[in-house]
Design an enzyme around this catalytic site. Structure first.
Site, PDB file in Angstrom:
ATOM      1  N   ASP A  72       2.950  16.827 -16.182  1.00  0.00           N
ATOM      2  CA  ASP A  72       3.413  18.215 -16.247  1.00  0.00           C
ATOM      3  C   ASP A  72       2.926  18.755 -17.588  1.00  0.00           C
ATOM      4  O   ASP A  72       3.414  18.346 -18.647  1.00  0.00           O
ATOM      5  CB  ASP A  72       4.941  18.261 -16.156  1.00  0.00           C
ATOM      6  CG  ASP A  72       5.478  19.683 -16.259  1.00  0.00           C
ATOM      7  OD1 ASP A  72       4.703  20.613 -16.568  1.00  0.00           O
ATOM      8  OD2 ASP A  72       6.690  19.858 -16.030  1.00  0.00           O
ATOM      9  N   VAL A  73       1.980  19.660 -17.555  1.00  0.00           N
ATOM     10  CA  VAL A  73       1.365  20.096 -18.818  1.00  0.00           C
ATOM     11  C   VAL A  73       2.338  20.843 -19.729  1.00  0.00           C
ATOM     12  O   VAL A  73       2.074  20.995 -20.920  1.00  0.00           O
ATOM     13  CB  VAL A  73       0.099  20.974 -18.600  1.00  0.00           C
ATOM     14  CG1 VAL A  73      -0.995  20.190 -17.915  1.00  0.00           C
ATOM     15  CG2 VAL A  73       0.435  22.264 -17.864  1.00  0.00           C
ATOM     16  N   ASN A  98      -6.791  23.413 -17.493  1.00  0.00           N
ATOM     17  CA  ASN A  98      -6.965  24.348 -16.370  1.00  0.00           C
ATOM     18  C   ASN A  98      -5.676  24.664 -15.614  1.00  0.00           C
ATOM     19  O   ASN A  98      -5.603  25.709 -14.964  1.00  0.00           O
ATOM     20  CB  ASN A  98      -8.015  23.743 -15.410  1.00  0.00           C
ATOM     21  CG  ASN A  98      -8.023  24.419 -14.067  1.00  0.00           C
ATOM     22  OD1 ASN A  98      -8.549  25.519 -13.925  1.00  0.00           O
ATOM     23  ND2 ASN A  98      -7.415  23.790 -13.067  1.00  0.00           N
ATOM     24  N   TYR A 164       2.103  36.674 -16.318  1.00  0.00           N
ATOM     25  CA  TYR A 164       0.779  36.043 -16.226  1.00  0.00           C
ATOM     26  C   TYR A 164      -0.194  36.615 -17.256  1.00  0.00           C
ATOM     27  O   TYR A 164      -0.892  35.862 -17.950  1.00  0.00           O
ATOM     28  CB  TYR A 164       0.232  36.252 -14.809  1.00  0.00           C
ATOM     29  CG  TYR A 164      -1.041  35.491 -14.544  1.00  0.00           C
ATOM     30  CD1 TYR A 164      -1.023  34.101 -14.455  1.00  0.00           C
ATOM     31  CD2 TYR A 164      -2.252  36.156 -14.381  1.00  0.00           C
ATOM     32  CE1 TYR A 164      -2.193  33.397 -14.213  1.00  0.00           C
ATOM     33  CE2 TYR A 164      -3.423  35.455 -14.126  1.00  0.00           C
ATOM     34  CZ  TYR A 164      -3.385  34.076 -14.044  1.00  0.00           C
ATOM     35  OH  TYR A 164      -4.539  33.374 -13.807  1.00  0.00           O
ATOM     36  N   LYS A 168      -2.127  34.636 -20.185  1.00  0.00           N
ATOM     37  CA  LYS A 168      -3.580  34.441 -20.232  1.00  0.00           C
ATOM     38  C   LYS A 168      -4.207  35.130 -21.446  1.00  0.00           C
ATOM     39  O   LYS A 168      -5.252  34.703 -21.942  1.00  0.00           O
ATOM     40  CB  LYS A 168      -4.217  34.919 -18.925  1.00  0.00           C
ATOM     41  CG  LYS A 168      -3.892  34.004 -17.741  1.00  0.00           C
ATOM     42  CD  LYS A 168      -4.458  32.588 -17.936  1.00  0.00           C
ATOM     43  CE  LYS A 168      -4.191  31.672 -16.762  1.00  0.00           C
ATOM     44  NZ  LYS A 168      -4.794  30.345 -16.889  1.00  0.00           N
TER      45      LYS A 168
HETATM   46  P1  NAD Z   1      -4.202  26.324  -7.667  1.00  0.00           P
HETATM   47  O1  NAD Z   1      -2.785  26.721  -7.513  1.00  0.00           O
HETATM   48  O2  NAD Z   1      -5.079  26.141  -6.485  1.00  0.00           O
HETATM   49  O3  NAD Z   1      -4.310  25.005  -8.565  1.00  0.00           O
HETATM   50  C1  NAD Z   1      -3.522  24.847  -9.699  1.00  0.00           C
HETATM   51  C2  NAD Z   1      -3.265  23.378  -9.924  1.00  0.00           C
HETATM   52  O4  NAD Z   1      -2.444  23.262 -11.091  1.00  0.00           O
HETATM   53  C3  NAD Z   1      -2.489  22.730  -8.774  1.00  0.00           C
HETATM   54  O5  NAD Z   1      -3.081  21.498  -8.422  1.00  0.00           O
HETATM   55  C4  NAD Z   1      -1.096  22.544  -9.342  1.00  0.00           C
HETATM   56  O6  NAD Z   1      -0.399  21.429  -8.787  1.00  0.00           O
HETATM   57  C5  NAD Z   1      -1.393  22.347 -10.818  1.00  0.00           C
HETATM   58  N1  NAD Z   1      -0.255  22.620 -11.683  1.00  0.00           N
HETATM   59  C6  NAD Z   1       0.631  23.641 -11.605  1.00  0.00           C
HETATM   60  N2  NAD Z   1       1.558  23.524 -12.564  1.00  0.00           N
HETATM   61  C7  NAD Z   1       1.250  22.403 -13.268  1.00  0.00           C
HETATM   62  C8  NAD Z   1       1.832  21.751 -14.364  1.00  0.00           C
HETATM   63  N3  NAD Z   1       2.971  22.199 -14.945  1.00  0.00           N
HETATM   64  N4  NAD Z   1       1.249  20.631 -14.846  1.00  0.00           N
HETATM   65  C9  NAD Z   1       0.123  20.142 -14.260  1.00  0.00           C
HETATM   66  N5  NAD Z   1      -0.464  20.709 -13.204  1.00  0.00           N
HETATM   67  C10 NAD Z   1       0.093  21.832 -12.711  1.00  0.00           C
HETATM   68  O7  NAD Z   1      -4.798  27.470  -8.614  1.00  0.00           O
HETATM   69  P2  NAD Z   1      -6.291  27.795  -9.078  1.00  0.00           P
HETATM   70  O8  NAD Z   1      -6.659  29.077  -8.466  1.00  0.00           O
HETATM   71  O9  NAD Z   1      -7.154  26.615  -8.905  1.00  0.00           O
HETATM   72  O10 NAD Z   1      -6.001  28.063 -10.622  1.00  0.00           O
HETATM   73  C11 NAD Z   1      -6.454  27.192 -11.642  1.00  0.00           C
HETATM   74  C12 NAD Z   1      -6.491  27.966 -12.927  1.00  0.00           C
HETATM   75  O11 NAD Z   1      -7.342  29.098 -12.756  1.00  0.00           O
HETATM   76  C13 NAD Z   1      -5.149  28.523 -13.391  1.00  0.00           C
HETATM   77  O12 NAD Z   1      -5.033  28.381 -14.787  1.00  0.00           O
HETATM   78  C14 NAD Z   1      -5.218  29.989 -13.033  1.00  0.00           C
HETATM   79  O13 NAD Z   1      -4.438  30.782 -13.885  1.00  0.00           O
HETATM   80  C15 NAD Z   1      -6.694  30.250 -13.230  1.00  0.00           C
HETATM   81  N6  NAD Z   1      -7.192  31.415 -12.524  1.00  0.00           N
HETATM   82  C16 NAD Z   1      -7.140  31.484 -11.156  1.00  0.00           C
HETATM   83  C17 NAD Z   1      -7.641  32.610 -10.522  1.00  0.00           C
HETATM   84  C18 NAD Z   1      -7.630  32.765  -9.026  1.00  0.00           C
HETATM   85  O14 NAD Z   1      -7.885  33.887  -8.549  1.00  0.00           O
HETATM   86  N7  NAD Z   1      -7.392  31.733  -8.259  1.00  0.00           N
HETATM   87  C19 NAD Z   1      -8.144  33.675 -11.297  1.00  0.00           C
HETATM   88  C20 NAD Z   1      -8.179  33.561 -12.684  1.00  0.00           C
HETATM   89  C21 NAD Z   1      -7.695  32.418 -13.284  1.00  0.00           C
END
Ligand code: NAD
Length: 277
Positions: A72-73, A98, A164, A168
């Site tokens: 858990d980060v 990430n 959010y 960010k």
């Molecule tokens: P996702 O929900 O598909 O994957 C996120 C992963 O993080 C999951 O495997 C989840 O279990 C894990 N996670 C959540 N909380 C956690 C914690 N406390 N400790 C460890 N792991 C944890 O989302 P994604 O779209 O792959 O997003 C990944 C990153 O990209 C995030 O930081 C998100 O803010 C960023 N992001 C996503 C988008 C988008 O449109 N999908 C856009 C900009 C930025």
């Protein structure tokens, strides 16, 4: 058009949030390029319904080396344990912070606990990851690089993105201050800012529901927030389509190579041109 090939043989890469979405693709690409990948996530199983194989197994099935560490980060002790786990593979060469979560809510209606939860994962998690990785690299006298996942939300505010966007924005500045401090040690710190990417990001996790009951005066009423699902439509994106994890992953690999040796403190948009608007 050409394509880049990468070689990360003999390098160890930690990817937080590596079980699903963007993180899974980053982990898979590093694994395919020969890196040993440590997947650090709260969940071992992918959270997206159309995927069932854990990332580390996918990488191993493809002939690579990978392991999973439940993490858990938001807990700095967990993050320190992942870095320790990477020691048995030769230490941390690349740290990808990430993991992230999304909650939708207005400033007026958002409970403090919910705000804290988002910042604990998205900001404290990145802080803990940068600090633990940098300490490990310095202790081993083997500087590497750190790449954080920021967002278009790092610089652009949207209604309902109270928690959010605040988080960010902080990731962007953490990236810059870390880059400033660690440059003298040869450690580069950059951020990738994805646009709107097709993952299951933002789907609620039941045990993270918060009570949003507030005084009627604080309910947005006529200024009701747009539905998050309506905010991101293809026509708003200059390239004309949503992004995929595959679109986003490659820049992480580039930033981790010596070809990027003079790039630090940078926020790299990977968003189909969305930030131009
Ligand atoms: P996702 O929900 O598909 O994957 C996120 C992963 O993080 C999951 O495997 C989840 O279990 C894990 N996670 C959540 N909380 C956690 C914690 N406390 N400790 C460890 N792991 C944890 O989302 P994604 O779209 O792959 O997003 C990944 C990153 O990209 C995030 O930081 C998100 O803010 C960023 N992001 C996503 C988008 C988008 O449109 N999908 C856009 C900009 C930025």
């Amino acid at each position: 058009m050409g394509s880049l090939t990468y070689d990360f043989s003999d390098e160890t890469v930690i990817v937080t949030g590596g079980s699903s979405g963007i993180g899974r693709e980053i982990a898979r690409r590093f694994g395919a390029a020969g890196a040993t990948v440590v997947v650090a996530d709260v969940l071992e199983e992918p959270k997206d319904a159309d995927e069932s194989i854990p990332t580390h197994e996918r990488i191993e099935d493809a002939g690579g080396r990978a392991t999973f560490v439940e993490t858990d980060v938001s807990d700095p002790d967990d993050v320190a344990s992942v870095v320790e786990a990477a020691r048995e593979f030769g230490g941390v060469d690349v740290m990808v912070n990430n993991a992230g979560i999304y909650r939708h809510g207005s400033l007026l209606e958002t409970p403090v606990d919910e705000f804290d939860q988002v910042l604990a994962v998205n900001v404290r998690g990145v802080f803990a990851g940068c600090r633990a990785a940098a300490r490990e690299m310095l202790a081993a006298d083997d500087p590497g690089c750190i790449i954080n996942t920021a967002s278009i939300s790092s610089e652009y505010a949207q209604l309902g993105h109270t928690m959010y966007d605040a988080s960010k924005g902080a990731v962007m500045m953490l990236t810059r201050v870390a880059a400033l401090e660690l440059a003298r040690f040869g450690i580069r710190v950059n951020a990738v800012a994805p646009g709107i990417i097709e993952t299951t990001f933002g789907e609620e996790t039941p045990d993270l529901e918060f009570d949003r009951t507030v005084d009627d005066r604080f309910i947005a009423g006529d200024a009701a927030l747009p539905d998050p699902d309506d905010q991101a439509i293809e026509t708003d994106i200059p390239i004309g389509r949503l992004g995929t994890p595959e679109d986003v992953a490659s820049p992480y690999l580039f930033l981790a190579t010596d070809d990027a040796s003079y790039i630090t403190g940078h926020l790299l948009y990977v968003d189909g041109g969305y930030q131009i608007l």
